[in-house]
Write a protein that holds these residues in place. Structure first.
Motif, short mmCIF file in Angstrom:
data_model
loop_
_atom_site.label_atom_id
_atom_site.label_comp_id
_atom_site.label_asym_id
_atom_site.label_seq_id
_atom_site.Cartn_x
_atom_site.Cartn_y
_atom_site.Cartn_z
N GLU A 67 0.87 -1.11 0.01
CA GLU A 67 -0.09 0.01 -0.04
C GLU A 67 0.85 1.32 0.01
N VAL A 68 1.77 1.09 0.83
CA VAL A 68 3.01 2.40 0.76
C VAL A 68 3.53 2.77 -0.61
N ILE A 69 3.78 1.27 -1.22
CA ILE A 69 4.39 1.77 -2.78
C ILE A 69 3.31 2.26 -3.62
N TYR A 70 2.15 1.71 -3.60
CA TYR A 70 1.06 2.53 -4.27
C TYR A 70 0.81 4.12 -4.04
N HIS A 71 0.55 4.19 -2.79
CA HIS A 71 0.27 5.60 -2.48
C HIS A 71 1.40 6.47 -3.01
N GLN A 72 2.62 6.24 -2.53
CA GLN A 72 3.87 6.76 -2.88
C GLN A 72 3.93 7.19 -4.32
N ASN A 73 3.80 6.30 -5.23
CA ASN A 73 4.15 6.19 -6.62
C ASN A 73 2.80 7.30 -7.18
N VAL A 74 1.48 6.96 -6.80
CA VAL A 74 0.70 7.89 -7.32
C VAL A 74 0.71 9.25 -6.73
N GLU A 75 1.29 9.64 -5.59
CA GLU A 75 1.28 10.84 -4.98
C GLU A 75 2.64 11.80 -5.77
N LEU A 93 6.67 14.89 -21.73
CA LEU A 93 6.65 14.26 -20.41
C LEU A 93 6.72 12.80 -20.87
N LEU A 94 8.00 12.29 -20.37
CA LEU A 94 7.90 10.75 -20.76
C LEU A 94 7.85 9.91 -19.39
N PHE A 95 7.17 8.87 -19.24
CA PHE A 95 6.98 8.30 -17.96
C PHE A 95 7.15 6.60 -18.33
N SER A 96 8.16 6.32 -16.87
CA SER A 96 8.60 4.96 -16.98
C SER A 96 7.42 3.93 -16.30
N SER A 97 6.70 3.28 -17.05
CA SER A 97 5.66 2.38 -16.54
C SER A 97 6.33 1.23 -16.46
N SER A 98 5.67 0.04 -16.15
CA SER A 98 6.13 -1.30 -15.86
C SER A 98 5.33 -2.22 -16.86
N SER A 99 5.97 -3.43 -17.04
CA SER A 99 5.20 -4.46 -17.63
C SER A 99 4.57 -5.16 -16.49
N GLN A 100 4.67 -4.65 -15.54
CA GLN A 100 3.82 -5.06 -14.41
C GLN A 100 2.30 -4.41 -14.37
N GLU A 101 2.23 -3.48 -15.06
CA GLU A 101 0.87 -2.99 -15.25
C GLU A 101 -0.39 -4.08 -15.14
N ARG A 103 -0.36 -7.00 -14.07
CA ARG A 103 -0.37 -8.08 -13.00
C ARG A 103 -1.26 -7.51 -11.81
N ASP A 104 -1.74 -8.26 -10.97
CA ASP A 104 -2.67 -8.09 -9.84
C ASP A 104 -1.73 -7.61 -8.69
N ASN A 105 -0.81 -6.66 -8.79
CA ASN A 105 -0.09 -6.05 -7.63
C ASN A 105 -0.17 -4.72 -7.49
N LEU A 106 0.06 -4.11 -6.29
CA LEU A 106 -0.20 -2.70 -6.24
C LEU A 106 0.84 -1.90 -6.99
N TYR A 107 1.85 -2.26 -7.17
CA TYR A 107 3.17 -1.67 -7.93
C TYR A 107 2.64 -1.47 -9.25
N GLY A 108 2.15 -2.46 -10.07
CA GLY A 108 1.72 -2.32 -11.30
C GLY A 108 0.38 -1.35 -11.42
N LYS A 109 -0.27 -1.61 -10.37
CA LYS A 109 -1.47 -0.75 -10.48
C LYS A 109 -1.16 0.87 -10.31
N SER A 110 -0.06 1.03 -9.46
CA SER A 110 0.24 2.42 -9.39
C SER A 110 0.87 3.00 -10.66
N LYS A 111 1.55 2.26 -11.51
CA LYS A 111 2.17 2.51 -12.71
C LYS A 111 1.00 2.91 -13.58
N LYS A 112 0.24 1.95 -13.96
CA LYS A 112 -0.91 2.10 -14.64
C LYS A 112 -1.71 3.37 -14.66
N LEU A 113 -2.00 3.74 -13.10
CA LEU A 113 -2.78 4.95 -12.89
C LEU A 113 -1.99 6.02 -13.02
#
Length: 372
Positions: A67-75, A93-101, A103-113
């Motif tokens: 949860e900390v990863i998710y909120h930190q990255n979105v913030e 603006l260039l943004f580094s997202s991840s192939s984990q977008e 996947r069912d994990n909060l890191y990937g969700k933070s990148k996709k958002l």
């Protein structure tokens, strides 16, 4: 000239990108970024106002609480969007997202958002946006237990630990230098691509990577031998491995000297990609060699002193004499089936460097002793 800022410029990818851009001062000007800017709106705004291009790499990858990863990255994305709006920026603006977008994990969700929020900013404010979906990245100076399993393996192998594999699946990888070039290509194109999937350059099982690294440790770290490197990935992985040495304590590595009444013989380097290189010292009046090979390629290079190199085809009586002087360094290549020798004909020590295309193997030496 484009003015480029990199959030996370001191991180793994950020530092490689920052340093590479510095090699092209005629094309790019780097605008320095400090991570504290996210907590200082005025400083962040000043940074954003200066940039024609912003590469947003700052993110959290690891934390015990997802949860900390998710909120930190979105913030971090939200803070950047607010600054872009306050300053009226039209930056690319260039943004580094991840192939984990996906996947069912909060890191990937933070990148996709994050990618969605930045794409929306560009649409509403006339900016340009490139959302890069990046595969697993490896390369020199990645943090072990953080950036890549390869970094973790390399660190453990060079620090007396034994790497373990949790799941031996196939991984899709890109070398950090290749990723940096992809980013630069996108900067130069200046095009909006809300979803750009960066192609991976290597697909390999985790166990295969570990096998290669363990071989590098055995041959190179422990014995000083350059391993066999066939593919581009092999070179990338080997150069990655080398950066995890404790250089201050590993070097200098002393050579093994083989000393006898003739002088000393020292193997300089053993090459899985190019044979064996050695040097010898020979005292005045002494002759080395008097042997031939049936398959090996060999070169004698005199770099100090005076020498007589002699060759004779084993089924001939004709002896070929070559006089070499270290004041004018030169070499003679040894044809197969020619017995050959080298003699110090000067009054000082003779120094010779030898190269041969395969390391010496006592069980298959391909060395036959016959007087010239």
């Amino acid at each position: 000239m484009k003015k480029i800022g990199i959030t996370g410029q001191n991180g793994f990818v950020g530092s490689h990108l920052y340093n590479t851009l510095g090699l092209k001062p005629e094309e790019f000007e780097r605008i320095d970024f400090q991570k504290e800017y996210f907590e200082q709106p005025d400083q962040l705004d000043n940074f954003v106002k200066q940039c024609d291009v912003i590469v947003h790499l700052a993110a959290m990858n690891r934390h015990p609480d997802p949860e900390v990863i998710y909120h930190q990255n979105v913030e971090l994305v939200n803070q950047l969007v607010l600054s872009l709006e306050r300053t009226g920026s039209k930056a690319h603006l260039l943004f580094s997202s991840s192939s984990q977008e996906e996947r069912d994990n909060l890191y990937g969700k933070s990148k996709k958002l994050g990618r969605s929020l930045l794409a929306n900013w560009a649409k509403l404010n006339g900016g340009k946006f490139t959302g890069m979906i990046i595969p697993n990245v490896f390369g020199p100076f990645g943090k072990p237990n953080y950036n890549s399993f390869i970094a973790t393996f390399c660190y453990k192998l060079t620090h007396g630990e034994n790497p373990t594999i949790d799941v031996d699946g196939e991984v899709r990888l890109i070398y950090v230098g290749e990723l940096v070039q992809e980013i630069i290509n996108q900067i130069q194109s200046g095009e909006t691509k809300e979803q750009y999937v960066v192609p991976f350059t290597t697909a390999i099982k985790v166990s295969e990577v570990l096998d290669k690294l363990e071989n590098y440790k055995k041959l190179y770290f422990d014995a000083g031998e350059i391993p066999k490197l066939i593919t581009g990935f092999d070179y990338q992985l080997f150069n990655t491995f080398r950066c995890y040495f404790d250089i201050a304590t590993h070097y200098p590595v002393k050579f093994t000297q083989n000393i006898d009444p003739r002088g000393a013989f020292v193997e300089v380097i053993r090459l899985g990609i190019g044979g064996q290189c050695s040097f010898s010292t020979t005292v005045p009046g002494i002759t080395r060699g008097n042997h031939f090979h049936t398959r090996k390629i060999e070169r004698f290079a005199v770099i100090k002193g005076k020498a007589l190199i002699q060759l004779r085809k084993i089924d001939s009586d004709e002896v070929l004499d070559f006089y070499l002087d270290g004041t004018e360094p030169a070499y003679v290549d040894m044809p197969i089936w020619y017995t050959h020798n080298i003699k110090n004909i000067g009054e000082e020590e003779l120094l010779t460097i030898f190269w041969i295309n395969e390391p010496y193997n006592a069980e298959d030496a391909d060395t036959y002793f016959v007087e010239v």
